[in-house]
Design an enzyme around this catalytic site. Structure first.
Site, PDB file in Angstrom:
ATOM      1  N   HIS A 136       0.818  -1.220   0.000  1.00  0.00           N
ATOM      2  CA  HIS A 136       0.000   0.000   0.000  1.00  0.00           C
ATOM      3  C   HIS A 136       0.852   1.271   0.000  1.00  0.00           C
ATOM      4  CE1 HIS A 136       0.447  -0.050   4.527  1.00  0.00           C
ATOM      5  NE2 HIS A 136       0.454   1.252   4.332  1.00  0.00           N
TER       6      HIS A 136
ATOM      7  N   ASP B  19       0.112  -7.594   1.710  1.00  0.00           N
ATOM      8  CA  ASP B  19       0.541  -6.192   1.713  1.00  0.00           C
ATOM      9  C   ASP B  19       2.062  -6.077   1.691  1.00  0.00           C
ATOM     10  OD1 ASP B  19       0.253  -3.492   1.594  1.00  0.00           O
ATOM     11  OD2 ASP B  19      -0.237  -3.203   3.704  1.00  0.00           O
TER      12      ASP B  19
ATOM     13  N   GLY C 240       3.451   6.740   7.826  1.00  0.00           N
ATOM     14  CA  GLY C 240       4.779   6.871   7.262  1.00  0.00           C
ATOM     15  C   GLY C 240       5.715   5.772   7.718  1.00  0.00           C
ATOM     16  N   ASN C 241       5.372   5.075   8.814  1.00  0.00           N
ATOM     17  CA  ASN C 241       6.151   3.920   9.266  1.00  0.00           C
ATOM     18  C   ASN C 241       5.858   2.676   8.438  1.00  0.00           C
ATOM     19  OD1 ASN C 241       6.208   5.298  12.365  1.00  0.00           O
ATOM     20  ND2 ASN C 241       7.999   4.119  11.747  1.00  0.00           N
ATOM     21  N   SER C 242       4.779   2.685   7.675  1.00  0.00           N
ATOM     22  CA  SER C 242       4.408   1.500   6.900  1.00  0.00           C
ATOM     23  C   SER C 242       5.550   1.030   6.023  1.00  0.00           C
ATOM     24  CB  SER C 242       3.194   1.804   6.017  1.00  0.00           C
ATOM     25  OG  SER C 242       2.005   1.659   6.715  1.00  0.00           O
TER      26      SER C 242
ATOM     27  N   GLY D 284      -8.867 -26.009  -2.772  1.00  0.00           N
ATOM     28  CA  GLY D 284     -10.163 -26.062  -3.451  1.00  0.00           C
ATOM     29  C   GLY D 284     -11.327 -26.394  -2.540  1.00  0.00           C
ATOM     30  N   VAL D 285     -11.317 -25.801  -1.332  1.00  0.00           N
ATOM     31  CA  VAL D 285     -12.438 -25.989  -0.419  1.00  0.00           C
ATOM     32  C   VAL D 285     -12.874 -24.635   0.128  1.00  0.00           C
ATOM     33  CG1 VAL D 285     -11.784 -28.317   0.282  1.00  0.00           C
ATOM     34  CG2 VAL D 285     -10.913 -26.357   1.577  1.00  0.00           C
TER      35      VAL D 285
ATOM     36  N   ILE E 118     -14.377 -23.110   3.647  1.00  0.00           N
ATOM     37  CA  ILE E 118     -14.361 -23.577   5.034  1.00  0.00           C
ATOM     38  C   ILE E 118     -15.066 -22.612   5.971  1.00  0.00           C
ATOM     39  CG2 ILE E 118     -12.236 -24.912   4.774  1.00  0.00           C
ATOM     40  CD1 ILE E 118     -10.720 -22.553   5.993  1.00  0.00           C
TER      41      ILE E 118
END
Length: 500
Positions: free
Chosen positions: A127, A157, A231-233, A289-290, A292
């Site tokens: 992001h 992310d 800004g720490n992201s 392919g399930v 749940i």
């Protein structure tokens, strides 16, 4: 990510936000005196973190991402929402001005990242860079290097960038550590670019592990009270050995600033994604392919699941998926995958996704109280993201009769009932026509128009089948009945109802 507020990336003119609606606004605290009992031990942190910070700071970078969007036409005057003159103004301006070019619109974001390979490999949050077409990596000494995107993954992310370092000034890299070794109470430091101020160091502890903030399918965050702000992201969360054990990604805050609740993607989740992005430029996740759902205590009792609530209950099997070919069925509970215990349904997607595509693994399931081992060869998730569960194929119902059971009025699936509730042709079972508002069924959100497909893992085709099956379950001494319930479109879920 609707669940929490990101710590991005300061954006112009606005920055992206993520919140936890149920919790945001609830964190207003009063500072009060705390009595310390005589002889009570007081936790002490390290005498200084300066040496550690100095050791790793050069590998932490600022990320500047710019997006330029070409726009055409004139900006319309601001009108009240829903005004009847909106179309008139738009038509007038278009006819008068034509499709005239306008100056490109440019937006900027600032975030953080860190170098994991001195050849120029940088890790940050997806992001932070978004759809940017101009990305610069700003080193601790002020140098700016143009970056290209190696690969990015919105589900975790994570983004991987590449820069070309100066030959005479090598880059400093930091290693990835083992986040699984971290315990609540362990000391950590976060380094990043809060509010565009540049390299800033904050310290705290691991507050919790395995946090699910409902931001994506693989949530497994480290929670920390180290100060993390916008800004720490994309910046690193370090252990005391100078190893990255998390990527700072989100904050929980009613004010937009740090309140001591930050979240980092653990390296146990990030490392395989980073490796795949470096190797392939994309992720290659395993696919079972399930569909749940979680197992609660009532459901566990109804299934005869020994050991209480655990595992992931299969509510749908894709006709073209690996699970179908391996013999998995709706109602099976997956309790172990490739030697790893599945404690809850949220564990399974992460475990499967981290398993190499094409690998054959052993899966332990529980079917009607009996454990079974089913080897399965995994497919690739990205090729099947939009796959739908198999259409149910059940015998046609008996003639339309009405009965009452478990607080439900039940009817056979006649053409009239099917039209009344707009039920798809492929959906078979027994229709709920009324729900007692004081019943357990109402609490479990069963509603008129839902279709009961199975009771106690056996198909039902008429109201008589439902009542007969419930009587059998009671005679077996069971305290609850497990229903497979479909909506009008054929999407199914399991619902456990108490018989007491």
């Amino acid at each position: 990510m609707p669940a929490a507020e990101t710590a991005p990336a300061r954006r112009s003119p606005a920055f992206a936000k993520r919140r936890l609606p149920a919790l945001a606004g609830a964190f207003l605290a009063l500072s009060v005196g705390t009595a310390i009992l005589p002889g009570a031990a007081i936790a002490k942190g390290p005498a200084s973190l300066a040496d550690l910070a100095e050791q790793v700071t050069d590998a932490v970078v600022n990320i500047s991402a710019s997006t330029t969007v070409e726009t055409r036409g004139r900006t319309l005057p601001q009108l009240p929402p829903g005004t009847p003159f909106e179309d008139l103004f738009e038509d007038f301006f278009n006819r008068r001005q034509g499709d005239q070019p306008r100056a490109p619109r440019r937006s900027n974001s600032l975030g953080s990242g860190f170098i994991i390979d001195a050849s120029g490999i940088v890790v940050t949050n997806n992001h932070v860079i978004g759809d940017a077409n101009d990305i610069q990596v700003i080193l601790h000494d002020g140098r700016k290097l143009k970056a290209e995107i190696v690969g990015k993954d919105s589900k975790t992310d994570i983004a991987v960038l590449r820069v070309k370092p100066d030959t005479d000034r090598p880059l400093k890299a930091v290693p990835l550590g083992d986040s699984d070794k971290m315990r609540p109470g362990d000391w950590v430091i976060a380094i990043g670019n809060p509010f565009g101020l540049g390299g800033s160091v904050s310290a705290g502890i691991v507050s919790a592990r395995g946090r699910n903030i409902e931001s994506g399918p693989y949530d497994n965050y480290i929670q920390t009270d180290a100060a993390i702000n916008k800004g720490n992201s994309g910046g690193p969360l370090f252990n005391m050995d100078g190893e990255v054990i998390g990527i700072n990604t989100a904050i929980l805050s009613p004010t937009g600033g740090s309140v001591g609740i930050g979240f980092a993607v653990p390296t146990a989740t990030a490392a395989p994604v980073i490796e795949q992005l470096r190797q392939y430029g994309e992720t290659r996740r395993g696919w079972l392919g399930v569909r749940i759902q979680n197992v609660d205590d009532t459901t566990a009792e109804a299934l005869g699941l020994k050991g209480g609530a655990r595992g992931a209950l299969i509510a749908g099997v894709d006709e073209k998926g690996p699970a179908k070919a391996a013999g998995f069925e709706v109602g099976d509970v997956i309790v172990k995958f490739n030697g790893i215990d599945v404690k809850s349904s949220s564990d399974l997607p992460r475990i499967v996704a981290a398993t190499p595509v094409g690998k054959t693994v052993d899966v332990i399931t529980v079917r009607k109280g009996q454990e079974q081992n089913r080897p399965v060869t995994l497919g690739r998730l990205e090729d099947n993201d939009k796959a739908q569960p198999a259409a149910l194929n059940r015998p046609q119902p008996e003639a339309d009769v009405t009965r009452q059971a478990l607080g439900l009025n039940l009817s056979g699936l006649s053409d009239e009932v099917r039209r009344r509730f707009n039920i798809k042709d492929g959906v078979k079972g027994v229709v709920v026509t009324r729900v007692d508002p004081n019943s357990t069924a109402a609490d479990k959100r069963i509603q008129p128009g839902d279709i009961i497909v199975e009771v106690g893992q056996e198909p039902v085709n008429s109201p008589t089948d439902v009542t007969r099956r419930i009587d059998q379950i009671k005679k077996e001494g069971r305290k609850s009945a497990l229903l497979l319930v479909s909506n009008a479109q054929g999407e199914v879920r399991f619902v456990a109802l108490s018989l007491e």
